[in-house]
Scaffold this motif. Structure first.
Motif, mmCIF file in Angstrom:
data_model
loop_
_atom_site.group_PDB
_atom_site.id
_atom_site.type_symbol
_atom_site.label_atom_id
_atom_site.label_comp_id
_atom_site.label_asym_id
_atom_site.label_seq_id
_atom_site.Cartn_x
_atom_site.Cartn_y
_atom_site.Cartn_z
ATOM 1 N N VAL A 112 33.721 57.858 46.409
ATOM 2 C CA VAL A 112 34.556 57.993 47.600
ATOM 3 C C VAL A 112 35.418 56.737 47.738
ATOM 4 N N ASP A 113 36.683 56.926 47.983
ATOM 5 C CA ASP A 113 37.582 55.807 48.261
ATOM 6 C C ASP A 113 37.412 55.433 49.735
ATOM 7 N N MET A 114 36.526 54.487 49.993
ATOM 8 C CA MET A 114 36.167 54.146 51.365
ATOM 9 C C MET A 114 37.314 53.523 52.156
ATOM 10 N N SER A 115 38.334 53.070 51.481
ATOM 11 C CA SER A 115 39.476 52.514 52.201
ATOM 12 C C SER A 115 40.209 53.588 53.000
ATOM 13 N N ARG A 116 39.953 54.853 52.675
ATOM 14 C CA ARG A 116 40.605 55.968 53.359
ATOM 15 C C ARG A 116 39.666 56.700 54.326
ATOM 16 N N VAL A 117 38.411 56.252 54.392
ATOM 17 C CA VAL A 117 37.393 56.974 55.171
ATOM 18 C C VAL A 117 37.260 56.396 56.584
ATOM 19 N N LYS A 118 37.261 57.292 57.569
ATOM 20 C CA LYS A 118 37.083 56.892 58.962
ATOM 21 C C LYS A 118 35.791 57.429 59.572
ATOM 22 N N SER A 119 35.165 58.427 58.906
ATOM 23 C CA SER A 119 33.956 59.023 59.478
ATOM 24 C C SER A 119 33.075 59.633 58.391
ATOM 25 N N PHE A 159 22.648 53.685 57.319
ATOM 26 C CA PHE A 159 23.515 53.488 58.482
ATOM 27 C C PHE A 159 23.903 52.012 58.616
ATOM 28 N N ARG A 160 22.901 51.133 58.459
ATOM 29 C CA ARG A 160 23.158 49.693 58.580
ATOM 30 C C ARG A 160 24.074 49.189 57.468
ATOM 31 N N LYS A 184 27.728 47.470 57.853
ATOM 32 C CA LYS A 184 27.936 46.084 57.418
ATOM 33 C C LYS A 184 29.222 45.959 56.615
ATOM 34 N N ARG A 185 29.452 46.933 55.725
ATOM 35 C CA ARG A 185 30.639 46.887 54.862
ATOM 36 C C ARG A 185 31.864 47.484 55.540
ATOM 37 N N ASN A 229 24.398 46.769 45.585
ATOM 38 C CA ASN A 229 23.411 45.759 45.953
ATOM 39 C C ASN A 229 23.039 45.802 47.438
ATOM 40 N N PRO A 230 22.668 46.976 47.946
ATOM 41 C CA PRO A 230 22.344 47.086 49.376
ATOM 42 C C PRO A 230 20.972 46.507 49.707
ATOM 43 N N ASP A 231 20.790 46.143 50.965
ATOM 44 C CA ASP A 231 19.480 45.805 51.507
ATOM 45 C C ASP A 231 18.763 47.123 51.762
ATOM 46 N N LEU A 232 17.594 47.326 51.157
ATOM 47 C CA LEU A 232 16.893 48.605 51.238
ATOM 48 C C LEU A 232 15.770 48.617 52.273
ATOM 49 N N SER A 233 15.768 47.666 53.188
ATOM 50 C CA SER A 233 14.763 47.656 54.245
ATOM 51 C C SER A 233 15.153 48.617 55.362
ATOM 52 N N TYR A 234 14.136 49.119 56.087
ATOM 53 C CA TYR A 234 14.370 50.070 57.177
ATOM 54 C C TYR A 234 14.429 49.323 58.508
ATOM 55 N N GLU A 235 14.956 49.986 59.523
ATOM 56 C CA GLU A 235 14.939 49.396 60.860
ATOM 57 C C GLU A 235 14.868 50.506 61.906
#
Length: 363
Positions: free
Chosen positions: A41-48, A68-69, A73-74, A185-191
């Motif tokens: 996905v080209d995230m530069s074009r994504v709003k939702s 979600f986190r 973050k990005r 390289n995401p953080d894979l911890s839950y919250e």
């Protein structure tokens, strides 16, 4: 006999229904290739982004919180919507990264999908291993510009696919989804966020218990009776906890188990140290676990909740087979937790493994 016959009929009809459903709903009227770049996905074009968690599984929703986190973050401007149902919805009720929660009801899929379609989501992410006909229909009617699914290569309904390796921990699959969304390289911890009302309520409950300096939580029950501890094992585990620790022992379990738990507490004969606090909803369970010193459970939902706070824990699993790598896929996956295994060597073909056949000294 009637139940067995019904299973045979349903097993026969299922592939027919699925093939028919795919002919009807495995289609997409518009392809938005401008949102795809290098098979991502080209995230530069994504709003939702819309996540489908209509299975209502609490443990899966807990793991989903990492996504979600990491997305926020990005890409803090991206709106995150989640389709959920049942108690799993409470897991994200106070999550600051989720903008909209849609309540999924069976039989009302078309109404909800039409509501979602008006929001014009850029990306839809589905987690189903096998899509039922009503789910195919739902995804089709949501009309997201890009649909992402699990092992959905060859489907017209899906634009991109990700993989799941059952020999690896479940977070590897979520990492793969984030990779499709361009996040490495995401953080894979839950919250999990519980809210001020729940926090205050659990503080009040603990005051009623004399503000114990330490306590162990024992959750004897899982979704299946075959994965739940029997009364004899509960008594055995409880006695060991009371012998080996000086703190309190707190039981958690569905209200339907109240009488059984109260009878177990009476049999233990130490009602001053053993309690069954009546909790209201999964968030109170979460907050109580957050304050615990140790957790013992055969249920993976509780495993993942404890994992969100890296609580010391013993998680009991059935021994894996070549076909079933459940203990790897759904492991606690952190150093403060350990797994022990039921070794039901006398299990016959077609029978469920007895979860109670493990060595109590391993706890």
């Amino acid at each position: 006999m009637i139940r067995k016959l019904n299973r045979v009929i349903q097993d026969f009809l299922r592939p027919i229904r699925l093939n028919l459903g795919r002919k009807l709903w495995d289609r997409k009227t518009e392809k938005h290739l401008e949102l795809i770049k290098d098979n991502r996905v080209d995230m530069s074009r994504v709003k939702s982004i819309l996540f489908l968690r209509y299975d209502g599984k609490i443990g899966d929703m807990v793991i989903n919180t990492l996504m979600f986190r990491e997305i926020q973050k990005r890409y803090p401007e991206v709106k995150i919507g989640v389709v959920s149902r049942g108690a799993a919805t409470d897991i994200i009720k106070f999550n600051p990264h989720v903008k909209v929660i849609y309540n999924y009801k069976k039989g009302k899929e078309s109404e909800l999908a039409n509501e979602i379609a008006k929001e014009n989501y850029d990306v839809l992410v589905d987690f189903s291993e096998m899509l039922r006909v009503n789910q195919m229909k739902f995804i089709n009617l949501c009309k997201a510009k890009i649909n992402i699914g699990l092992d959905k290569d060859g489907w017209n309904l899906f634009d991109l696919s990700y993989r799941k390796d059952s020999r690896k921990h479940i977070t590897d699959m979520y990492k793969n989804v984030l990779g499709v969304l361009g996040i490495e390289n995401p953080d894979l911890s839950y919250e999990i966020y519980t809210g001020i009302v729940v926090k205050d309520e659990i503080k009040r409950r603990l005051r009623e218990l004399g503000n114990p300096e330490s306590f162990t939580i024992l959750n004897p029950y899982a979704a299946s009776k075959h994965r739940s501890f029997n009364v004899e094992k509960i008594l055995e585990i409880s006695s060991k906890i009371l012998k080996d620790t000086k703190g309190m022992l707190l039981f958690i379990g569905e209200p339907s188990k109240k009488q059984e738990i109260e009878e177990i507490i009476d049999a233990l004969g130490d009602t001053g140290r053993v309690k069954y606090p009546t909790l209201s909803g999964i968030l109170e369970v979460v907050e109580l676990i957050k304050h615990a010193d140790y957790v013992i459970t055969p249920d993976t939902s509780i495993v993942h909740i404890a994992a969100a706070f890296k609580k010391p824990m013993t998680a009991v699993y059935r021994a894996d087979s070549e076909e079933d790598t459940n203990s790897e896929l759904w492991a606690p996956n952190y150093k403060e937790a350990k797994q022990i295994f039921s070794m039901d060597l006398n299990k016959k073909i077609g029978e469920e493994t007895d979860i109670n056949l493990f060595n109590i000294d391993e706890i």
